[in-house]
Design a protein around this motif. Structure first.
Motif, PDB file in Angstrom:
ATOM      1  N   SER A  47       0.644  -1.188  -0.006  1.00 19.24           N
ATOM      2  CA  SER A  47      -0.160  -0.057   0.065  1.00 19.24           C
ATOM      3  C   SER A  47       0.948   1.260   0.035  1.00 19.24           C
ATOM      4  O   SER A  47       1.975   1.351   0.549  1.00 19.24           O
ATOM      5  CB  SER A  47      -1.054   0.157   1.316  1.00 19.24           C
ATOM      6  N   TRP A  48       0.612   2.196  -0.741  1.00 20.77           N
ATOM      7  CA  TRP A  48       1.263   3.537  -0.727  1.00 20.77           C
ATOM      8  C   TRP A  48       0.125   4.640  -0.632  1.00 20.77           C
ATOM      9  O   TRP A  48      -0.959   4.480  -0.814  1.00 20.77           O
ATOM     10  CB  TRP A  48       1.646   3.679  -2.084  1.00 20.77           C
ATOM     11  N   MET A  49       0.779   5.862  -0.359  1.00 22.32           N
ATOM     12  CA  MET A  49      -0.187   7.014  -0.313  1.00 22.32           C
ATOM     13  C   MET A  49       0.314   8.423  -1.126  1.00 22.32           C
ATOM     14  O   MET A  49       1.395   8.552  -1.015  1.00 22.32           O
ATOM     15  CB  MET A  49      -0.300   7.523   1.374  1.00 22.32           C
ATOM     16  N   CYS A  50      -0.536   9.010  -1.593  1.00 26.18           N
ATOM     17  CA  CYS A  50      -0.130  10.360  -2.310  1.00 26.18           C
ATOM     18  C   CYS A  50      -1.499  11.072  -2.158  1.00 26.18           C
ATOM     19  O   CYS A  50      -2.364  10.712  -1.713  1.00 26.18           O
ATOM     20  CB  CYS A  50      -0.270   9.881  -3.918  1.00 26.18           C
ATOM     21  N   ALA A  51      -1.155  12.358  -2.246  1.00 31.86           N
ATOM     22  CA  ALA A  51      -2.142  13.519  -1.956  1.00 31.86           C
ATOM     23  C   ALA A  51      -2.495  14.279  -3.068  1.00 31.86           C
ATOM     24  O   ALA A  51      -1.686  14.391  -4.110  1.00 31.86           O
ATOM     25  CB  ALA A  51      -1.281  14.668  -0.921  1.00 31.86           C
ATOM     26  N   ALA A  52      -3.782  14.294  -3.330  1.00 31.41           N
ATOM     27  CA  ALA A  52      -4.449  15.327  -4.463  1.00 31.41           C
ATOM     28  C   ALA A  52      -3.667  16.330  -4.523  1.00 31.41           C
ATOM     29  O   ALA A  52      -3.274  17.149  -3.438  1.00 31.41           O
ATOM     30  CB  ALA A  52      -5.947  15.317  -4.232  1.00 31.41           C
ATOM     31  N   SER A  53      -3.340  17.025  -5.687  1.00 29.76           N
ATOM     32  CA  SER A  53      -2.771  18.291  -5.954  1.00 29.76           C
ATOM     33  C   SER A  53      -1.461  18.586  -5.840  1.00 29.76           C
ATOM     34  O   SER A  53      -0.614  19.421  -5.771  1.00 29.76           O
ATOM     35  CB  SER A  53      -3.463  19.339  -5.547  1.00 29.76           C
ATOM     36  N   ARG A  54      -0.633  17.059  -5.503  1.00 34.96           N
ATOM     37  CA  ARG A  54       0.632  17.195  -5.405  1.00 34.96           C
ATOM     38  C   ARG A  54       1.381  16.096  -6.076  1.00 34.96           C
ATOM     39  O   ARG A  54       0.473  15.036  -6.878  1.00 34.96           O
ATOM     40  CB  ARG A  54       1.044  16.711  -3.874  1.00 34.96           C
ATOM     41  N   ALA A 117      -6.735  13.221  -9.229  1.00 35.81           N
ATOM     42  CA  ALA A 117      -7.915  12.349  -9.089  1.00 35.81           C
ATOM     43  C   ALA A 117      -8.543  12.708  -7.619  1.00 35.81           C
ATOM     44  O   ALA A 117      -7.713  13.417  -6.977  1.00 35.81           O
ATOM     45  CB  ALA A 117      -7.358  10.977  -8.889  1.00 35.81           C
ATOM     46  N   GLN A 118      -9.624  12.197  -7.474  1.00 35.83           N
ATOM     47  CA  GLN A 118     -10.182  12.555  -6.396  1.00 35.83           C
ATOM     48  C   GLN A 118      -9.856  11.569  -4.884  1.00 35.83           C
ATOM     49  O   GLN A 118      -9.410  10.469  -5.277  1.00 35.83           O
ATOM     50  CB  GLN A 118     -11.766  12.527  -6.161  1.00 35.83           C
ATOM     51  N   GLY A 119      -9.859  12.068  -3.930  1.00 33.15           N
ATOM     52  CA  GLY A 119      -9.413  11.016  -2.596  1.00 33.15           C
ATOM     53  C   GLY A 119     -10.127   9.816  -2.712  1.00 33.15           C
ATOM     54  O   GLY A 119     -11.349   9.611  -2.968  1.00 33.15           O
ATOM     55  N   GLY A 120      -9.364   8.580  -2.467  1.00 36.31           N
ATOM     56  CA  GLY A 120      -9.882   7.282  -2.372  1.00 36.31           C
ATOM     57  C   GLY A 120      -9.016   6.231  -2.552  1.00 36.31           C
ATOM     58  O   GLY A 120      -7.746   6.498  -2.199  1.00 36.31           O
ATOM     59  N   THR A 121      -9.466   4.942  -2.505  1.00 36.80           N
ATOM     60  CA  THR A 121      -8.509   3.829  -2.554  1.00 36.80           C
ATOM     61  C   THR A 121      -8.582   3.246  -3.851  1.00 36.80           C
ATOM     62  O   THR A 121      -9.630   2.918  -4.261  1.00 36.80           O
ATOM     63  CB  THR A 121      -8.837   2.878  -1.322  1.00 36.80           C
ATOM     64  N   TYR A 122      -7.523   2.895  -4.455  1.00 39.93           N
ATOM     65  CA  TYR A 122      -7.306   2.700  -5.985  1.00 39.93           C
ATOM     66  C   TYR A 122      -6.328   1.364  -6.090  1.00 39.93           C
ATOM     67  O   TYR A 122      -5.557   1.174  -5.259  1.00 39.93           O
ATOM     68  CB  TYR A 122      -6.929   3.677  -6.755  1.00 39.93           C
ATOM     69  N   SER A 123      -6.548   0.725  -7.087  1.00 34.13           N
ATOM     70  CA  SER A 123      -5.455  -0.551  -7.527  1.00 34.13           C
ATOM     71  C   SER A 123      -4.297  -0.137  -8.069  1.00 34.13           C
ATOM     72  O   SER A 123      -4.402   0.626  -9.139  1.00 34.13           O
ATOM     73  CB  SER A 123      -6.443  -1.524  -8.140  1.00 34.13           C
ATOM     74  N   VAL A 124      -3.166  -0.753  -7.866  1.00 35.15           N
ATOM     75  CA  VAL A 124      -1.923  -0.347  -8.427  1.00 35.15           C
ATOM     76  C   VAL A 124      -1.707  -1.467  -9.354  1.00 35.15           C
ATOM     77  O   VAL A 124      -1.440  -2.814  -8.854  1.00 35.15           O
ATOM     78  CB  VAL A 124      -0.792  -0.124  -7.629  1.00 35.15           C
ATOM     79  N   GLU A 152      -1.983  -7.291  -9.713  1.00 41.85           N
ATOM     80  CA  GLU A 152      -1.952  -6.571  -8.667  1.00 41.85           C
ATOM     81  C   GLU A 152      -0.674  -6.192  -7.740  1.00 41.85           C
ATOM     82  O   GLU A 152      -0.104  -7.126  -7.061  1.00 41.85           O
ATOM     83  CB  GLU A 152      -2.863  -6.981  -7.584  1.00 41.85           C
ATOM     84  N   ALA A 153      -0.302  -5.090  -7.871  1.00 44.42           N
ATOM     85  CA  ALA A 153       0.906  -4.472  -6.959  1.00 44.42           C
ATOM     86  C   ALA A 153       0.517  -4.358  -5.692  1.00 44.42           C
ATOM     87  O   ALA A 153       1.261  -4.432  -4.723  1.00 44.42           O
ATOM     88  CB  ALA A 153       1.669  -3.411  -7.550  1.00 44.42           C
ATOM     89  N   GLY A 154      -0.730  -3.557  -5.566  1.00 45.94           N
ATOM     90  CA  GLY A 154      -1.241  -3.163  -4.272  1.00 45.94           C
ATOM     91  C   GLY A 154      -2.279  -2.002  -4.524  1.00 45.94           C
ATOM     92  O   GLY A 154      -2.790  -1.931  -5.464  1.00 45.94           O
ATOM     93  N   THR A 155      -2.437  -1.218  -3.374  1.00 47.94           N
ATOM     94  CA  THR A 155      -3.386  -0.044  -3.323  1.00 47.94           C
ATOM     95  C   THR A 155      -2.539   1.059  -3.165  1.00 47.94           C
ATOM     96  O   THR A 155      -1.694   1.241  -2.396  1.00 47.94           O
ATOM     97  CB  THR A 155      -4.588  -0.368  -2.453  1.00 47.94           C
ATOM     98  N   LEU A 156      -3.292   2.180  -3.752  1.00 41.15           N
ATOM     99  CA  LEU A 156      -2.744   3.617  -3.670  1.00 41.15           C
ATOM    100  C   LEU A 156      -3.985   4.314  -2.912  1.00 41.15           C
ATOM    101  O   LEU A 156      -5.183   4.371  -3.366  1.00 41.15           O
ATOM    102  CB  LEU A 156      -2.696   4.218  -5.144  1.00 41.15           C
ATOM    103  N   ILE A 157      -3.597   4.930  -1.809  1.00 41.30           N
ATOM    104  CA  ILE A 157      -4.645   5.875  -1.194  1.00 41.30           C
ATOM    105  C   ILE A 157      -4.364   7.177  -1.684  1.00 41.30           C
ATOM    106  O   ILE A 157      -3.402   7.674  -1.236  1.00 41.30           O
ATOM    107  CB  ILE A 157      -4.635   5.580   0.256  1.00 41.30           C
ATOM    108  N   ILE A 158      -5.342   7.784  -2.150  1.00 42.63           N
ATOM    109  CA  ILE A 158      -5.133   9.081  -2.462  1.00 42.63           C
ATOM    110  C   ILE A 158      -5.912  10.097  -1.305  1.00 42.63           C
ATOM    111  O   ILE A 158      -7.109   9.825  -0.982  1.00 42.63           O
ATOM    112  CB  ILE A 158      -5.507   9.687  -3.794  1.00 42.63           C
ATOM    113  N   LYS A 159      -5.135  10.875  -0.771  1.00 45.57           N
ATOM    114  CA  LYS A 159      -5.474  11.641   0.394  1.00 45.57           C
ATOM    115  C   LYS A 159      -6.187  12.955  -0.498  1.00 45.57           C
ATOM    116  O   LYS A 159      -5.568  13.715  -1.141  1.00 45.57           O
ATOM    117  CB  LYS A 159      -4.594  12.360   1.383  1.00 45.57           C
ATOM    118  N   GLY A 160      -7.274  13.500  -0.169  1.00 45.36           N
ATOM    119  CA  GLY A 160      -8.064  14.431  -0.760  1.00 45.36           C
ATOM    120  C   GLY A 160      -9.429  14.378  -0.740  1.00 45.36           C
ATOM    121  O   GLY A 160     -10.130  13.615  -0.158  1.00 45.36           O
TER     122      GLY A 160
END
Length: 190
Positions: A47-54, A117-124, A152-160
């Motif tokens: 699992s990884w995390m990124c932020a919207a607008s960054r 992208a909008q915040g949420g949990t997505y597939s990598v 499937e490598a994992g999930t990406l959580i986009i904060k936003g």
């Protein structure tokens, strides 16, 4: 499909020593060691995390046989059947792919492109473009071929922010060091 890794290849004879048939249906029937098989790809479950607008960078994708010609695609839904995520998908992969010397860890970088992208949990989802393949596997890891990104490598959580009209607590809450500096009110209806 199997996760990336090094596996033992075992063989089962279709008959017993007395020449009676064997179904080769149980794992205990496969007793002859036929060697090793290498399956290139991510191990999954990360699992990884990124932020919207960054900008976004996925570091430390663990697997086996990873290469600089591999690509990832972020999908809304599962890797098999999900759709490319608008605002952050393979096409934004401007920063390239970095892989360690033994091919067991990779990082994917979208460069200075901001996550739209909008915040949420997505597939990598992962795809490899290797020479010498035929059929569907020979298709490039590019936008006309999102069906190639099935590992499937994992999930990406986009904060936003979440979709329009979601709870304000969900839109601006959550863990992280981000603090709002201003709010813009849009008077147009979606």
């Amino acid at each position: 499909g199997a996760k990336g890794g090094l596996y033992r290849l075992c063989w089962c004879a279709g008959h017993r020593l007395d020449n009676t048939p064997r179904a080769c249906g149980a794992s205990s029937d496969f007793v002859v060691d036929a060697g090793k098989i290498i399956i290139s790809g991510p191990m999954g479950g990360q699992s990884w995390m990124c932020a919207a607008s960054r900008s976004c960078r996925i570091l430390g994708v663990v697997g086996y046989g990873l290469s600089t010609v591999d690509r990832v695609l972020i999908k809304d839904g599962p890797c098999q059947g999900g759709i490319p995520l608008l605002g952050l998908h393979w096409a934004s992969l401007a920063g390239g792919t970095e892989v360690n010397d033994d091919g067991t860890e990779a990082s994917y970088d979208w460069g200075n492109t901001s996550v739209g992208a909008q915040g949420g949990t997505y597939s990598v989802c992962w795809c490899s473009e290797r020479p010498g393949l035929t059929g569907v596997e020979a298709e490039p890891c590019e936008s006309p071929f999102p069906h190639r990104f099935t590992a499937e490598a994992g999930t990406l959580i986009i904060k936003g922010p979440r979709p329009t009209h979601a709870s304000w607590a969900l839109q601006f809450g959550g863990p992280g060091a981000d603090k709002p500096t201003s709010i813009v009110v849009d008077t147009t209806e979606p």
